[in-house]
Design an enzyme around this catalytic site. Structure first.
Site, short mmCIF file in Angstrom:
data_model
loop_
_atom_site.label_atom_id
_atom_site.label_comp_id
_atom_site.label_asym_id
_atom_site.label_seq_id
_atom_site.Cartn_x
_atom_site.Cartn_y
_atom_site.Cartn_z
CG ASP A 418 -2.53 0.84 0.89
OD1 ASP A 418 -2.18 1.51 -0.05
OD2 ASP A 418 -3.07 0.75 2.24
CD GLU A 421 -0.75 5.77 -3.15
OE1 GLU A 421 -0.58 4.98 -3.49
OE2 GLU A 421 -0.35 6.22 -2.45
CG ASP A 484 -8.26 4.19 -0.05
OD1 ASP A 484 -8.19 3.10 -0.72
OD2 ASP A 484 -8.20 4.80 0.39
#
Length: 758
Positions: A418, A421, A484
């Protein structure tokens, strides 16, 4: 980024240098360099105080022409750079002295750049006698803005009716014409113009692609600054891009992924259903066991169980230590889960919280990213005092991998990588990389470190991630998921658009959170999303603050989960081979309609359906009522679920219950269907049934089906002559059958041939 006020004028404070006249052309063994003055040169004095723009042509492989535009060349060469594959290209160069024309040419395989050496600046990219795109008199610019920042810009022409696609996983309109896109990774969900996976590559249905070889922020104006051009620009003094030849979109993807890296081969078990604890829910071993046993009791095949963030202690992410209050016996628990036939995935990220023991260890050894004064860079987002692992340091990579290796020894099979970014740009990297260029590229190093560990420990073909962020080349480390999304039909559709755009950016595998991540989906949303998710490359049940076990919604959700999970697993003989082509050719498992039907103008903008491989059309239903519009290309298509047929090309409106979805088989298909529907990793060729769907007279095809570990694929050659079909098998490990659609099933055993009348 825009530089002009309309077409003729520059924005206030902006100045521009453009190549106006070619001064000299220099041909090397495999390069062509063009020196162009920024004004007409009438006599020697005009060269004083006159800037030059240097444009050079090169090729890393046949059918790919690279262009580098430079102003000043004295800057430092700071990384990172994309790791491009290079082959010996068949390059041919001519100059006006050689061809007797005011033209210099640079050819690589089928693609040629033609540079006008007399008159206005012009470069045409030509293949098969047709101009694909061109750089015109007003295209190239070396610009300075009102703040003194320097930029280099290119504008390539687009034609009438031409559509551009790609630029990473973008959730807005599928066709990128008319959009402004900045290539800059961000954690922005799926409902804005931000993206987790930014790729400076676009694909045109006119038969070419363009890859901008700049890992930093690249600003694209796709028909927005000049409506007939695709513009891209970077800050600095140079810009490199590649034009990639087709002629078909598939050919473009083959060449582009040969250049930037093909997706790795993923294990068959990864195609099965993944179930997660979800993000902020409460769970322990009893909860996990209840979920796993509940799936088995209801006949819901489960392949992977995923532990999300809170398998670790709060305030300790990521220290890779199981929370002893929740999981006091992790090795025993993992062994008990694996005894149920499951693979195990755990959540990780590249940050280290200050409370973790790894923080002091990483700080002492110099493994964490620092600020200019040597201070460890930190923030309080997600977990208190988080620092960032510096993957430009080989020792830090090995250190991070060793921490993960402990988990693999405990029984973990794969990782959800995960984040990646929100990478700071005011820091210092171990290898001296430019922070602006490292912002997007960091995720590449992060995912590479984890994927390479898995290949080392588990073997090639057994490594798999569940990654959120990426940039160009990140397709080498599958699988990626959409991030998400909200739990709505609108978000379901925007997620699909993101996956389709990613597919045309070189990524072979893609997934998404079934039912959506944020919030709790309405049962109708969840059930419709189930069909979409289980007819995707990879399938995961995951949410934010609520569980995603099907019985949490209603009894029908259980039935729908069972139906589509077993359907997908039965299709593994087909899906496994589609995945193999992603690995060998760079063609995605989930394919936009334009990729399979580039000559069908009706398919150009379709973004609410896709082809699952070459032969299956899937149209997810985005409404509770079940109404759906499906675009059916030319030919007679057969519903896999009902056997009904539709003749295209045309749009059809259908209504489907929750236990159904438009799933059409392409005419002329031999579809291998497995004898097993409760797990993905079985011997696909043993007991396989070949379904023959609308085979035309003269049809001949070879269908590959996996024949087991270490064995060559079984090959089934199917030929139709008149009303008779002959099927010949080589390498079949056991029984197999032929099922003409609507006809009698014919069984066979072992190698040999069978002939049937249609």
């Amino acid at each position: 980024m825009k530089f002009t006020d309309g077409y003729w004028q520059l924005l206030p404070g902006v100045t521009e240098l453009r190549p106006r006249q070619v001064d000299e052309v220099v041909a090397g063994d495999d390069t062509l360099t063009v020196y162009a003055s920024t004004a007409k040169i009438e006599h020697r004095g005009d060269t004083l105080n006159r800037p030059l723009v240097t444009v050079s042509f090169h090729s890393p492989m046949d059918g790919v022409v690279g262009v580098t535009i430079e102003h000043f060349r004295g800057g430092l060469e700071r990384g990172p750079r994309f790791g491009l594959r290079r082959e010996v290209a068949d390059v041919k160069i001519t100059t006006p002295q050689l061809n007797g024309a005011p033209l210099a040419t640079f050819r690589s395989g089928p693609l040629e750049a033609r540079v006008a050496t007399d008159g206005d600046w012009s470069v045409e990219f030509v293949a098969d006698g047709r101009t694909l795109t061109s750089s015109t008199a007003r295209s190239v610019g070396v610009l300075t803005d009102a703040d003194g920042r320097h930029f280099v810009r290119e504008q390539l022409t687009t034609g009438v009716g031409e559509h551009l696609y790609g630029l990473g996983e973008r959730f807005g309109a599928f066709v990128k014409n008319g959009q402004t896109v900045d290539i800059w990774n961000a954690d922005g969900g799926t409902a804005s113009d931000q993206a987790y996976k930014n790729v400076p590559f676009y694909l045109s249905d006119a038969g070419y692609g363009v890859f901008v070889d700049q890992p930093e922020r690249v600003s694209f104006e796709i028909g927005t600054e000049v409506v007939s051009r695709a513009q891209f620009s970077v800050e600095g003094q140079s810009l490199t891009y590649y034009v990639v030849a087709g002629p078909t979109p598939k050919d473009v993807l083959r060449r582009y992924t040969a250049l930037t890296g093909r997706p790795a081969r993923v294990p068959d078990w990864s195609y099965g259903l993944w179930l997660s604890t979800s993000f902020t829910t409460d769970y322990d071993e009893a909860t996990v066991t209840h979920f796993v046993d509940g799936m088995a009791e209801r006949g819901l095949p489960l392949s992977v169980f995923h532990f999300d963030c809170f398998w670790m202690r709060q305030f300790h992410w990521s220290d890779f230590v199981w929370d002893p209050a929740t999981f006091p016996d992790p090795e025993g628990m993992l062994a008990r889960l694996k005894a149920k036939g499951l693979r195990i995935c755990v959540w990780i990220n590249p940050y280290v919280a200050q409370r973790s023991a790894l923080f002091d260890e990483g700080k002492e050894r110099g493994y964490l990213v620092t600020e200019a004064d040597g201070t460890v860079w930190q923030w309080n987002m997600w977990q208190a005092g988080m620092a960032l692992v510096d993957f430009t340091n080989p020792d830090a990579v090995a250190w991070y991998q060793d921490k993960l290796r402990v988990l693999l020894d405990q029984g973990v099979d794969c990782f959800k990588t995960d984040f990646g970014e929100r990478i700071p740009t005011d820091v210092v990297w171990h290898d001296g990389s430019d922070p602006q260029r490292m912002h997007n590229y960091y995720t590449h190093l992060y995912n590479a470190a984890v994927f390479e560990l898995l290949e080392e420990e588990r073997g090639e073909g057994e490594a798999v991630l569940f990654a959120r962020s990426a940039t160009a080349g990140g397709q080498q480390f599958p699988v990626h998921w959409g991030g998400d999304c909200e739990s709505t039909f609108v978000s379901m559709a925007e997620s699909l658009r993101g996956g389709l755009s990613l597919a045309l950016s070189g990524f072979g595998y893609w997934s998404h959170d079934i039912g959506g991540f944020e919030g709790t989906p309405d049962p109708a949303v969840f059930k419709r999303w189930l069909a979409f998710g289980l007819l995707s490359s990879h399938s995961r049940l995951h949410g934010s603050s609520s569980y995603r076990v099907p019985w949490a919604f209603d009894d029908e959700a259980v039935e729908v989960t069972r139906l589509f999970t077993r359907l997908k697993l039965s299709l593994m003989p087909y899906l496994s081979q589609v995945g193999r082509r992603a690995h060998t050719e760079g063609l995605p498992v989930m394919r936009p309609m334009v990729l399979e039907f580039p000559d069908d103008r009706g398919a150009a903008a379709v973004d609410t359906q896709y082809m699952l491989g070459e032969h299956l059309l899937v149209a997810p239903v985005f409404s509770a009522e079940g109404d759906v519009d499906v675009y059916v290309p030319e030919g007679t298509w057969t519903s896999w679920l009902t056997g009904e047929q539709v003749v295209g090309p045309r749009w059809v409106r259908e209504r489907h219950g929750f236990d159904s979805v438009p799933l059409y088989v392409r005419p002329g298909t031999v579809l291998p269907v497995g004898a097993v529907d409760d797990r993905p990793d079985y011997v696909h060729a043993d007991g396989v049934t070949l379904h023959l769907v609308e085979l035309p007279d003269g049809h001949r095809s070879v269908t590959r089906v996996a024949a087991g570990s270490g064995a060559d694929d079984a090959l089934f050659t199917v030929e139709r002559t008149g009303g008779r079909v002959r099927v010949e098998a080589v390498g079949a490990p056991g029984a197999w059958a032929v099922q003409p659609r609507g006809g009698a099933r014919v069984e066979h055993r072992g190698d040999g041939a069978v002939e049937i009348d249609l």
